[in-house]
Design a protein around this motif. Structure first.
Motif, PDB file in Angstrom:
ATOM      1  N   THR A 133       0.834  -1.210   0.000  1.00  0.00           N
ATOM      2  CA  THR A 133       0.000   0.000   0.000  1.00  0.00           C
ATOM      3  C   THR A 133       0.866   1.256   0.000  1.00  0.00           C
ATOM      4  O   THR A 133       0.576   2.224  -0.705  1.00  0.00           O
ATOM      5  CB  THR A 133      -0.941   0.007   1.228  1.00  0.00           C
ATOM      6  OG1 THR A 133      -1.719  -1.183   1.188  1.00  0.00           O
ATOM      7  CG2 THR A 133      -1.867   1.207   1.221  1.00  0.00           C
ATOM      8  N   LYS A 134       1.951   1.212   0.752  1.00  0.00           N
ATOM      9  CA  LYS A 134       2.856   2.367   0.812  1.00  0.00           C
ATOM     10  C   LYS A 134       3.410   2.666  -0.580  1.00  0.00           C
ATOM     11  O   LYS A 134       3.399   3.806  -1.044  1.00  0.00           O
ATOM     12  CB  LYS A 134       3.982   2.037   1.796  1.00  0.00           C
ATOM     13  CG  LYS A 134       4.900   3.189   2.099  1.00  0.00           C
ATOM     14  CD  LYS A 134       5.727   2.888   3.364  1.00  0.00           C
ATOM     15  CE  LYS A 134       6.710   4.022   3.643  1.00  0.00           C
ATOM     16  NZ  LYS A 134       7.874   3.989   2.722  1.00  0.00           N
ATOM     17  N   LEU A 135       3.855   1.613  -1.275  1.00  0.00           N
ATOM     18  CA  LEU A 135       4.400   1.799  -2.627  1.00  0.00           C
ATOM     19  C   LEU A 135       3.323   2.306  -3.587  1.00  0.00           C
ATOM     20  O   LEU A 135       3.576   3.143  -4.456  1.00  0.00           O
ATOM     21  CB  LEU A 135       4.971   0.467  -3.157  1.00  0.00           C
ATOM     22  CG  LEU A 135       6.182  -0.100  -2.407  1.00  0.00           C
ATOM     23  CD1 LEU A 135       6.572  -1.462  -2.994  1.00  0.00           C
ATOM     24  CD2 LEU A 135       7.358   0.870  -2.494  1.00  0.00           C
ATOM     25  N   VAL A 136       2.111   1.768  -3.418  1.00  0.00           N
ATOM     26  CA  VAL A 136       0.998   2.172  -4.285  1.00  0.00           C
ATOM     27  C   VAL A 136       0.682   3.659  -4.084  1.00  0.00           C
ATOM     28  O   VAL A 136       0.567   4.414  -5.052  1.00  0.00           O
ATOM     29  CB  VAL A 136      -0.255   1.300  -3.988  1.00  0.00           C
ATOM     30  CG1 VAL A 136      -1.520   1.905  -4.582  1.00  0.00           C
ATOM     31  CG2 VAL A 136      -0.051  -0.120  -4.518  1.00  0.00           C
ATOM     32  N   PHE A 137       0.589   4.085  -2.829  1.00  0.00           N
ATOM     33  CA  PHE A 137       0.282   5.498  -2.546  1.00  0.00           C
ATOM     34  C   PHE A 137       1.382   6.402  -3.098  1.00  0.00           C
ATOM     35  O   PHE A 137       1.108   7.465  -3.644  1.00  0.00           O
ATOM     36  CB  PHE A 137       0.103   5.733  -1.034  1.00  0.00           C
ATOM     37  CG  PHE A 137      -1.217   5.226  -0.481  1.00  0.00           C
ATOM     38  CD1 PHE A 137      -2.119   4.524  -1.278  1.00  0.00           C
ATOM     39  CD2 PHE A 137      -1.568   5.462   0.844  1.00  0.00           C
ATOM     40  CE1 PHE A 137      -3.325   4.057  -0.772  1.00  0.00           C
ATOM     41  CE2 PHE A 137      -2.778   5.011   1.370  1.00  0.00           C
ATOM     42  CZ  PHE A 137      -3.651   4.307   0.558  1.00  0.00           C
ATOM     43  N   GLU A 138       2.639   5.966  -2.953  1.00  0.00           N
ATOM     44  CA  GLU A 138       3.749   6.773  -3.490  1.00  0.00           C
ATOM     45  C   GLU A 138       3.633   6.884  -5.010  1.00  0.00           C
ATOM     46  O   GLU A 138       3.781   7.958  -5.584  1.00  0.00           O
ATOM     47  CB  GLU A 138       5.097   6.158  -3.098  1.00  0.00           C
ATOM     48  CG  GLU A 138       5.478   6.483  -1.651  1.00  0.00           C
ATOM     49  CD  GLU A 138       6.609   5.598  -1.114  1.00  0.00           C
ATOM     50  OE1 GLU A 138       6.875   5.687   0.098  1.00  0.00           O
ATOM     51  OE2 GLU A 138       7.206   4.820  -1.909  1.00  0.00           O
ATOM     52  N   ALA A 139       3.359   5.736  -5.646  1.00  0.00           N
ATOM     53  CA  ALA A 139       3.266   5.718  -7.113  1.00  0.00           C
ATOM     54  C   ALA A 139       2.144   6.624  -7.616  1.00  0.00           C
ATOM     55  O   ALA A 139       2.238   7.214  -8.686  1.00  0.00           O
ATOM     56  CB  ALA A 139       3.048   4.284  -7.601  1.00  0.00           C
ATOM     57  N   LEU A 140       1.067   6.720  -6.819  1.00  0.00           N
ATOM     58  CA  LEU A 140      -0.067   7.554  -7.226  1.00  0.00           C
ATOM     59  C   LEU A 140       0.074   9.000  -6.760  1.00  0.00           C
ATOM     60  O   LEU A 140      -0.781   9.845  -7.065  1.00  0.00           O
ATOM     61  CB  LEU A 140      -1.375   6.971  -6.664  1.00  0.00           C
ATOM     62  CG  LEU A 140      -1.779   5.587  -7.177  1.00  0.00           C
ATOM     63  CD1 LEU A 140      -3.041   5.101  -6.458  1.00  0.00           C
ATOM     64  CD2 LEU A 140      -2.011   5.606  -8.684  1.00  0.00           C
TER      65      LEU A 140
END
Ligand code: ADP
Ligand code: ZN
Length: 212
Positions: free
Chosen positions: A201-208
């Motif tokens: 989730t952390k990586l996803v939020f960063e990517a978005l």
């Protein structure tokens, strides 16, 4: 924000879609959940979709495009939505384009094949609300009971090992070409699924670009 989540069955699209939905306050639109609901309720549509779903095949473009079109026209989708499990074929992506739907980002959750089967065997879904869990990576607080609505969590019939393999094949043949389709528009972003849901989730939020 209009998002598409792409990824193999069991890669964790649904779980990440739930997290993004909670963060941004836009609905998660899961064609898989909608189809399972239709099957459970024994609707005409459910009857037409059931055989394909049980064997791990795709439901026809015509059916899925129809339900998706109706769903994104609902008021709660006016300010954005997260498509989880749609499009799954190039024809579905083209249909979305011809509806005039503007997509901001296509997020691929990538998990290597050899991890997929192990993930699927521990997957559970809520019979009531469709929320997804994993006995190891994302357990319910009380075993077998959905945290969100209190209904029973169950293993999906199409999560049996044989069906998982054929779903992976279908993914490679019909859905993976969408990576090129969206890469050409410059909208594709890939995140690798981690062991811990929160790490992904952390990586996803960063990517978005929506991390705190
Ligand atoms: P997964 O967790 O494997 O990604 P889903 O819950 O998204 O699975 O979908 C379960 C099943 O529902 C699929 O195997 C397929 O039969 C059907 N389905 C869901 N979305 C679509 C779609 N966009 N096009 C065709 N079939 C679909
Ligand atoms: Zn529930």
């Amino acid at each position: 924000m209009n998002l598409i989540l792409l990824g193999a069955p069991g890669a964790g699209k649904g779980t990440q879609a739930e997290a993004i939905s909670a963060k941004l306050g836009i609905p998660q639109i899961s064609t898989g959940n909608m189809l399972r609901e239709a099957v459970k309720n024994g609707t005409e549509l459910g009857l037409r979709a059931k055989a394909a779903m049980d064997s791990g095949d795709l439901v026809s473009d015509e059916i899925v495009i129809g339900i998706l079109k109706d769903r994104i026209a609902e008021p709660d989708a006016a300010n954005g939505f997260i498509l989880d499990g749609f499009p799954r074929t190039v024809a579905q992506a083209e249909a979305l384009d011809s509806m005039g739907v503007r997509i901001d980002t296509v997020l691929e959750v990538y998990v290597p094949d050899e991890r997929i089967c192990a993930r699927m065997s521990g997957r559970r879904v809520c019979e009531g609300c469709g929320a997804s869990y994993h006995i190891e990576y994302k357990p319910t607080t009380e075993p077998g009971i959905c945290d969100k609505c209190g209904c029973k969590t169950v293993q999906r019939a199409d999560d049996s090992p044989e069906t998982v393999l054929s779903r992976l094949e279908v993914y490679k043949e019909k859905t993976a070409p969408l990576k090129d389709y969206y890469a050409q528009t410059g909208k594709l972003v890939t995140v690798t699924g981690q062991e811990e849901v929160a790490d992904t989730t952390k990586l996803v939020f960063e990517a978005l670009g929506i991390a705190d």
